[in-house]
Write an enzyme that holds these catalytic residues in place. Structure first.
Site, PDB file in Angstrom:
ATOM      1  N   GLU A  71      -3.417  -9.055   3.615  1.00 46.53           N
ATOM      2  CA  GLU A  71      -2.953  -9.431   4.955  1.00 46.53           C
ATOM      3  C   GLU A  71      -3.911  -9.437   5.890  1.00 46.53           C
ATOM      4  O   GLU A  71      -4.239  -9.461   7.098  1.00 46.53           O
ATOM      5  CB  GLU A  71      -1.112  -9.132   5.212  1.00 46.53           C
ATOM      6  CG  GLU A  71      -1.901  -7.469   6.019  1.00 46.53           C
ATOM      7  CD  GLU A  71      -1.506  -6.104   4.857  1.00 46.53           C
ATOM      8  OE1 GLU A  71      -1.094  -4.944   5.514  1.00 46.53           O
ATOM      9  OE2 GLU A  71      -1.437  -6.550   3.406  1.00 46.53           O
ATOM     10  N   CYS A 118       0.916  -1.593  -0.357  1.00 46.48           N
ATOM     11  CA  CYS A 118       0.088  -0.081  -0.012  1.00 46.48           C
ATOM     12  C   CYS A 118       0.978   1.243   0.114  1.00 46.48           C
ATOM     13  O   CYS A 118       1.694   1.387  -1.214  1.00 46.48           O
ATOM     14  CB  CYS A 118      -1.022   0.100   0.818  1.00 46.48           C
ATOM     15  SG  CYS A 118      -2.734   0.813   0.525  1.00 46.48           S
ATOM     16  N   HIS A 152      -4.308  -5.180   0.124  1.00 48.24           N
ATOM     17  CA  HIS A 152      -4.155  -5.260   1.775  1.00 48.24           C
ATOM     18  C   HIS A 152      -4.080  -6.997   2.064  1.00 48.24           C
ATOM     19  O   HIS A 152      -5.196  -7.348   2.472  1.00 48.24           O
ATOM     20  CB  HIS A 152      -4.406  -4.470   2.692  1.00 48.24           C
ATOM     21  CG  HIS A 152      -4.030  -2.846   3.315  1.00 48.24           C
ATOM     22  ND1 HIS A 152      -2.661  -2.986   3.823  1.00 48.24           N
ATOM     23  CD2 HIS A 152      -4.630  -1.664   3.066  1.00 48.24           C
ATOM     24  CE1 HIS A 152      -2.422  -1.505   3.754  1.00 48.24           C
ATOM     25  NE2 HIS A 152      -3.213  -1.004   3.719  1.00 48.24           N
TER      26      HIS A 152
END
EC number: 2.3.1.31
Length: 309
Positions: free
Chosen positions: A243, A148, A241
């Site tokens: 994760e 990001c 994102h």
């Protein structure tokens, strides 16, 4: 090609993420136990720029721990920035600064996002330190995965690619497609897969494609470029994102509503539009594959056995 053996992730003794990961059946090993194993683990450092540091630690360690490789993790934070949401005790116990590790070499590095994307890069109070870290990765890290804002910062510093403001926040779970199929990072990816985004700025595809050293690997009609990398795999840039936990976008939405910030609910996220419901995790398989491919093909297969070689 080296033989792959199932191995755990090595983390600092007493790190709070340990108990969460053990409950999830993630294969981990604390430092004291790891010392008895006669193998060289992959040395990975994580520059954690997120305000929710402990949550981000857990998210990334979960992914690194779901691979057949032993990983020795070092957590880093900028010395020129004092986080408001993480205690000094936690930082002192588990984190180091770049000055403490700059003489070392690492197999891989992860640079997280940061809630500073609306600021010009040079107005970020740790930008000078950030540029020093980015320069350091060129000589001391086999492959760096930028996430990001970390991806935007890396593209700007290394290639002069500027981020651009969006008229409205890109916020939700978006479908993505592959732009190429013969790249190791994308091995096993579905033709269409989902990943979360949460950002106010973007980087244009045209600007990336003007740089001969870079290649666009995956994109989304709504979210734009998702994954790009240098052609040698030393730098990987992920704009979203993957994760994130299932509840992370929900927490961000509730935080903004509580602050009185005008914000639409995350796109394609809440079941039947019910903002009180916990959304399903639609991107787990993609996220695990992204991190395991990076760790195996761009780190493990490329790094020298002796890091000083």
């Amino acid at each position: 090609m080296r033989e792959r053996v199932a191995m755990p992730i090595k983390i600092p003794d007493h790190l709070p993420a340990k108990e969460i990961l053990l409950k999830e059946n993630i294969f981990i090993m604390d430092e004291s136990r790891a010392y008895t194993q006669d193998i060289r683990p992959l040395k990975i450092c994580i520059l954690n720029l997120m305000p929710t540091k402990q949550e981000t630690e857990t998210q990334l360690l979960r992914l690194l721990g779901n691979t057949p490789l032993q990983v020795d993790v070092s957590l880093l934070h900028p010395s020129t920035h004092s986080p408001r949401n993480t205690s000094k005790e936690h930082l002192n116990l588990f984190y180091k600064t770049i000055d403490e590790v700059k003489q070392q070499k690492f197999d891989g590095m992860i640079i997280t996002g940061a809630p500073v994307e609306t600021l010009p890069f040079h107005d970020v109070n740790y930008w000078n330190e950030m540029t020093s870290i980015l320069d350091w990765t060129t000589t001391n890290v086999t492959s760096t995965l930028h996430i990001c804002w970390g991806a935007q910062a890396g593209l700007y510093h290394h290639y002069g690619i500027k981020k651009k403001p969006l008229t409205t926040k890109l916020f939700g779970v978006y479908s993505h497609k592959l732009e190429v199929k013969n790249v190791n990072l994308l091995r096993g990816f579905d033709d269409v897969f989902y990943a979360p985004h949460s950002r106010h700025t973007t980087v244009s595809r045209e600007d990336i494609e003007r740089v001969d050293e870079l290649i666009v690997l995956s994109s989304s009609e709504e979210a734009g470029v998702y994954i790009a990398s240098s052609k040698d795999g030393k730098r990987v840039f992920v704009m979203g994102h993957s994760e994130y936990d299932a509840h992370t976008l929900k927490q961000e939405y509730e935080r903004d509503v509580k602050r009185g910030i005008a914000c639409d609910p995350p796109f394609n996220y809440f079941p039947e539009g019910n903002v009180d419901a916990l959304p399903p995790l639609q991107w787990r398989a993609h996220s695990n594959l992204l991190f395991s491919n990076w760790l195996n093909y761009y780190v493990y297969q490329e790094t020298p056995y002796h890091l000083d070689d």
